[in-house]
Design a protein around this motif. Structure first.
Motif, PDB file in Angstrom:
ATOM      1  N   PHE A 268     -24.197 -33.028 -24.909  1.00 38.53           N
ATOM      2  CA  PHE A 268     -22.784 -32.752 -25.074  1.00 38.53           C
ATOM      3  C   PHE A 268     -22.467 -31.699 -24.016  1.00 38.53           C
ATOM      4  CE2 PHE A 268     -24.435 -34.127 -29.353  1.00 38.53           C
ATOM      5  CZ  PHE A 268     -23.323 -34.937 -29.467  1.00 38.53           C
ATOM      6  N   ALA A 269     -21.601 -31.884 -23.097  1.00 34.98           N
ATOM      7  CA  ALA A 269     -21.184 -31.066 -22.094  1.00 34.98           C
ATOM      8  C   ALA A 269     -19.864 -30.556 -22.642  1.00 34.98           C
ATOM      9  CB  ALA A 269     -20.916 -31.872 -20.742  1.00 34.98           C
ATOM     10  N   ILE A 270     -19.942 -29.205 -23.089  1.00 37.03           N
ATOM     11  CA  ILE A 270     -18.803 -28.405 -23.419  1.00 37.03           C
ATOM     12  C   ILE A 270     -17.550 -28.395 -22.616  1.00 37.03           C
ATOM     13  CG2 ILE A 270     -18.088 -26.446 -24.600  1.00 37.03           C
ATOM     14  CD1 ILE A 270     -20.755 -26.059 -25.661  1.00 37.03           C
ATOM     15  N   GLY A 271     -16.479 -29.007 -22.861  1.00 36.03           N
ATOM     16  CA  GLY A 271     -15.216 -29.062 -21.747  1.00 36.03           C
ATOM     17  C   GLY A 271     -15.635 -29.815 -20.611  1.00 36.03           C
ATOM     18  N   GLY A 272     -16.526 -30.770 -20.548  1.00 33.49           N
ATOM     19  CA  GLY A 272     -17.072 -31.700 -19.648  1.00 33.49           C
ATOM     20  C   GLY A 272     -17.492 -33.088 -20.198  1.00 33.49           C
ATOM     21  N   ASN A 273     -18.215 -33.792 -19.498  1.00 35.18           N
ATOM     22  CA  ASN A 273     -18.648 -35.271 -19.823  1.00 35.18           C
ATOM     23  C   ASN A 273     -19.664 -35.016 -20.662  1.00 35.18           C
ATOM     24  OD1 ASN A 273     -16.740 -36.337 -18.305  1.00 35.18           O
ATOM     25  ND2 ASN A 273     -17.598 -35.917 -16.549  1.00 35.18           N
ATOM     26  N   SER A 274     -19.797 -35.623 -21.956  1.00 35.10           N
ATOM     27  CA  SER A 274     -20.871 -35.835 -22.575  1.00 35.10           C
ATOM     28  C   SER A 274     -21.583 -37.243 -22.460  1.00 35.10           C
ATOM     29  CB  SER A 274     -20.619 -35.706 -24.211  1.00 35.10           C
ATOM     30  OG  SER A 274     -20.055 -34.244 -24.115  1.00 35.10           O
ATOM     31  N   GLY A 275     -22.787 -37.492 -22.649  1.00 35.69           N
ATOM     32  CA  GLY A 275     -23.125 -38.573 -22.552  1.00 35.69           C
ATOM     33  C   GLY A 275     -24.688 -38.664 -23.160  1.00 35.69           C
ATOM     34  N   VAL A 276     -25.288 -40.079 -23.198  1.00 37.10           N
ATOM     35  CA  VAL A 276     -26.543 -40.378 -23.719  1.00 37.10           C
ATOM     36  C   VAL A 276     -27.594 -40.760 -22.922  1.00 37.10           C
ATOM     37  CG1 VAL A 276     -25.760 -42.609 -24.615  1.00 37.10           C
ATOM     38  CG2 VAL A 276     -27.783 -41.190 -25.913  1.00 37.10           C
ATOM     39  N   TYR A 277     -28.817 -40.127 -22.713  1.00 37.54           N
ATOM     40  CA  TYR A 277     -29.999 -40.577 -21.825  1.00 37.54           C
ATOM     41  C   TYR A 277     -30.579 -41.822 -22.780  1.00 37.54           C
ATOM     42  CZ  TYR A 277     -29.152 -36.458 -18.970  1.00 37.54           C
ATOM     43  OH  TYR A 277     -28.496 -35.750 -18.192  1.00 37.54           O
ATOM     44  N   VAL A 278     -30.926 -42.983 -22.019  1.00 38.23           N
ATOM     45  CA  VAL A 278     -31.759 -44.013 -22.886  1.00 38.23           C
ATOM     46  C   VAL A 278     -32.583 -44.409 -21.928  1.00 38.23           C
ATOM     47  CG1 VAL A 278     -31.427 -46.385 -23.896  1.00 38.23           C
ATOM     48  CG2 VAL A 278     -29.456 -44.830 -23.893  1.00 38.23           C
ATOM     49  N   PRO A 279     -33.884 -43.998 -22.177  1.00 35.78           N
ATOM     50  CA  PRO A 279     -35.023 -43.991 -21.180  1.00 35.78           C
ATOM     51  C   PRO A 279     -35.503 -45.433 -21.601  1.00 35.78           C
ATOM     52  CG  PRO A 279     -35.604 -42.418 -22.818  1.00 35.78           C
ATOM     53  CD  PRO A 279     -34.282 -42.771 -22.938  1.00 35.78           C
ATOM     54  N   TYR A 280     -36.000 -46.573 -20.638  1.00 36.40           N
ATOM     55  CA  TYR A 280     -36.676 -47.645 -20.631  1.00 36.40           C
ATOM     56  C   TYR A 280     -37.934 -47.629 -19.861  1.00 36.40           C
ATOM     57  CZ  TYR A 280     -37.233 -52.629 -21.207  1.00 36.40           C
ATOM     58  OH  TYR A 280     -37.894 -53.871 -21.294  1.00 36.40           O
ATOM     59  N   TYR A 281     -39.184 -48.107 -20.700  1.00 34.36           N
ATOM     60  CA  TYR A 281     -40.249 -48.049 -20.115  1.00 34.36           C
ATOM     61  C   TYR A 281     -40.784 -49.523 -19.830  1.00 34.36           C
ATOM     62  CZ  TYR A 281     -45.468 -47.633 -19.659  1.00 34.36           C
ATOM     63  OH  TYR A 281     -46.615 -47.889 -19.096  1.00 34.36           O
ATOM     64  N   LEU A 282     -41.521 -49.551 -18.344  1.00 36.36           N
ATOM     65  CA  LEU A 282     -41.568 -50.994 -18.005  1.00 36.36           C
ATOM     66  C   LEU A 282     -43.049 -50.912 -17.435  1.00 36.36           C
ATOM     67  CD1 LEU A 282     -41.194 -53.902 -17.583  1.00 36.36           C
ATOM     68  CD2 LEU A 282     -39.991 -53.289 -15.327  1.00 36.36           C
ATOM     69  N   PRO A 283     -44.138 -51.342 -18.049  1.00 36.17           N
ATOM     70  CA  PRO A 283     -45.340 -51.331 -17.232  1.00 36.17           C
ATOM     71  C   PRO A 283     -45.578 -52.508 -16.306  1.00 36.17           C
ATOM     72  CG  PRO A 283     -45.566 -52.081 -19.491  1.00 36.17           C
ATOM     73  CD  PRO A 283     -44.285 -51.712 -19.371  1.00 36.17           C
TER      74      PRO A 283
END
Length: 708
Positions: free
Chosen positions: A205-220
């Protein structure tokens, strides 16, 4: 005779029973009450029987094994264990190798950790099905009096070969409260090979800015190669994730004797047409027992996030290729060959575009027990597209340094003598003005003797003589090495107090000091003090340090441990007024909690080129509240500016044996006139054992960094 015959018949019967019951070599039964029907080839066993089928062991109430039909049936309770997996329940029925079976009221403990309770279970080949089940790796009576998290699932399919769990119609429960519904999801166990899939997401959460979500994906990719993609989806009113996003890609490739890491960031800022890219490459390869090849590089066109005025991307690259070679020509010698390029396309300073091959050779000869010869050759070429006054377009520099050292010990007196011959040859070419071209060189000799006396167990006086002899030099040697300048206890004893190539001490001097190690009550103190006397008071080093007498300032360093407090002090004191000019102080303790304090103070009169006082305070705190809660705080404070901490973070970690919740708040502030803006971020990360990345086994530890 009759008795012997009867005993012989009994032995024959028992041997026959053993052979018959071992007809299946994979089955072993241990019981106090067993009935064997030889005609139907059926074994009936009573309560408390133990059955071994290959590597599977079963404890049962009572049951039968029908070898003709290849069936085993348990009436009542059973307890089955295989390595670290345990299966218990009622009314087991299946084939004798248990590749197919059904059971009721089943409890399954996987890898001595993950627990599944189900109304019924069915195995068909490599698949085990659990119906109407409860799943958790947490303690059943945990912090909340129940598991920290669990799943209520209609149906679970477990693939034994793939070590994969697939759940249908599930509710995730936190502390026995249903949080959300999952119609379908899968994960792997701890014994599974590396599998592709999503890792634990992070909400920011960016207070007063852009909030977002990190969604990591793992690929062997293969046994030695992993890729992790971590997109940050930034929330907006129109849910347009294309105009504003951040993607991080990390590739790690294991080599035989080394590894290669590729790290790339792609950033799209809203209302800007360009995409900012940064690429980092790191590689190290052991070629053989004497050779190591290294590659490091950074390429970017990103906008700086530091204190700068640039509003548009600046192209920049910094790459070096290095070969370290040990025992090249003789034993204990060393050769470093390096090619470096630093290319910047900042239109305000086009001269800073060098290309630099570099070669460094070092060897050591032990002439006798007390006499050693060391030699160093350093050759560097620096090429630029443009030149300016003081910045040539090409600089060819050759350094040849020779050192002769002897060490002698007379009871409690240790004498260390050193003869240094420093040589530098430089050839400069200026693209914009050929009249500035020229050859510069210097030859410099340093003779030093260091006397170290162990007066007693607590006090050691130290005295050093340093003679600088300028043999020959030209006046326009350009420094392309280091502009660092420091005054402290250790540097006072250095033969040459400068770090760059353009300056060497131009005065002879002697340094006196005392090193002490004493104890007051139960506390130990280390205290070192020294001061130098320059024969020429107007020498170049003293001038840069704003000193105008033969005697230098006092250099003091000390350390002690008082109870649980570890204190280190580095101090510079004016030789006449005894006023503090520089101070570095660090205090650390772990009682009542972990505290680290770093304080730095430099007065503007400490250096001739310094215009303002600086004062800095760094604080780091960590407190373990209990076995499940840790608080963390760190801050940097500029005490000479009229604003609070310019960077601080606060972290909260709640964890147990099966899950971890990370909450981190960061605040970055500036009060300058540059193109930097305040930033406040609140990130939340919650991951669960087996459902998060802890469920994977990988060939690298690339994707398992700890937050604290």
């Amino acid at each position: 005779m009759n008795k012997i015959f009867i005993i012989f018949l009994i032995i024959i019967f028992l041997i026959r029973q053993i052979f018959v019951l071992s007809a299946d070599d994979n089955t072993y039964i241990n019981t106090t009450n067993i009935i064997y029907d030889e005609e139907r080839n059926i074994v009936e066993f009573a309560d408390g029987s133990k059955i071994n089928l290959g590597d599977t062991n079963i404890l049962v109430d009572r049951g039968i094994i029908d070898y003709n039909k290849d069936e085993i049936e348990v009436f009542g309770n059973f307890y089955l264990y295989q390595e670290t997996n345990i299966l218990s329940g009622k009314d087991l029925k299946g084939d004798t190798d248990l590749q197919n079976f059904t059971a009721n009221k089943v409890s399954f403990i996987y890898d001595d950790d993950l627990k599944i309770d189900s109304d019924s279970a069915l195995r068909s080949g490599n698949d085990v099905y659990f119906y109407n089940n409860f799943l958790t790796p947490c303690e059943l009576i945990g912090y909340f009096g129940c598991p920290t998290w669990s799943l209520r699932i209609d149906k679970t399919k477990y693939d034994v070969n793939k070590d994969k769990f697939v759940h249908y119609d599930s509710f995730l429960q936190i502390a026995d409260y249903k949080i959300f519904y999952l119609p379908y999801f899968s994960h792997y166990g701890s014994k599974a090979p590396r599998q592709r899939g999503f890792l634990t997401p992070t909400i920011e959460f960016a207070i007063g800015g852009n909030s977002g979500v990190y969604v990591p994906y793992y690929l062997p990719i293969k046994e030695t190669t992993d890729i992790k993609f971590t997109p940050k989806f930034i929330f907006s009113d129109d849910l347009n994730f294309i105009s504003n996003y951040h993607l991080n890609t990390i590739l790690n490739h294991k080599l035989s004797g080394g590894e290669l890491t590729f790290d790339m960031d792609n950033v799209k800022i809203q209302n800007r047409d360009d995409i900012n890219n940064t690429i980092r490459i790191n590689s190290k390869q052991v070629l053989d027992r004497n050779k190591i090849l290294s590659l490091n590089g950074v390429l970017t066109n990103s906008i700086s996030t530091t204190r700068s005025q640039n509003e548009y991307p600046i192209r920049f690259e910094n790459i070096y290729l290095r070969l370290d070679n040990y025992d090249l020509a003789i034993k204990n010698d060393y050769l470093r060959t390096e090619i470096t390029t630093v290319e910047s396309f900042d239109s305000t300073n086009v001269s800073l575009i060098p290309f630099s091959p570099h070669l460094n050779y070092y060897n050591t000869f032990k002439l006798s027990n007390n006499l050693t010869n060391k030699n160093e050759i350093d050759f560097r070429i620096i090429k630029r597209n443009k030149s300016q006054i003081g910045t040539p377009s090409e600089n060819n520099s050759l350094k040849i340094d020779n050192f002769l050292m002897s060490n002698q010990v007379f009871k409690d007196l240790n004498i260390y003598n050193k003869l240094s011959l420093l040589n530098n040859f430089s050839d400069y070419s200026f693209e914009h003005n050929g009249e500035l071209n020229g050859e510069e060189r210097f030859h410099h000799l340093i003779l030093s003797s260091d006397f170290y006396l162990k007066l007693n167990r607590n006090i050691s006086p130290r005295f050093k003589l340093i003679h600088n002899q300028d043999i020959y030099h030209t006046d326009n040697v350009i420094n392309e090495d280091s502009n660092s300048l420091t005054f402290n206890y250790q540097n006072q004893y250095s033969d040459n107090r400068f770090f760059g190539t353009d300056n060497r001490d131009n005065t002879s001097r002697f340094v006196y000091g005392i090193e002490t190690d004493f104890q007051i009550k139960k506390y130990e103190f280390d205290f070192n003090f020294n001061q130098s006397y320059d024969l020429n008071k107007n020498n170049n080093f003293s001038q840069k340090l704003n000193q105008n007498s033969h005697l230098s300032d006092y250099a003091i360093e000390g350390s002690t441990k008082i109870n649980d407090f570890l204190i280190n002090l580095d101090l510079r004191v004016d030789e006449s007024s005894l006023a503090k000019k520089e101070m570095n102080l660090s205090i650390e303790t772990n009682d009542p909690f972990l505290i680290s304090i770093n304080y730095h103070d430099t007065r503007k009169d400490a250096f001739i080129e310094k215009s303002n006082d600086t004062e800095y305070l760094g604080i780091s705190l960590e407190k373990e509240i209990n076995d499940n809660l840790i608080l963390d705080y760190s801050t940097n404070i500029d005490l000479k500016n009229n604003f609070s901490s310019y960077y601080d973070t606060f972290g909260l970690k709640i964890f147990d044996e099966c899950s971890e919740l990370l909450i981190q708040y960061s605040n970055r502030r500036y009060n300058d006139n540059y193109n930097t803006t305040p930033e406040e971020l609140l990130s939340i990360k919650y991951y669960m054992d087996y459902l998060g990345f802890f469920g994977y086994q990988q060939t690298t530890d690339l994707f398992f960094p700890r937050a604290w």
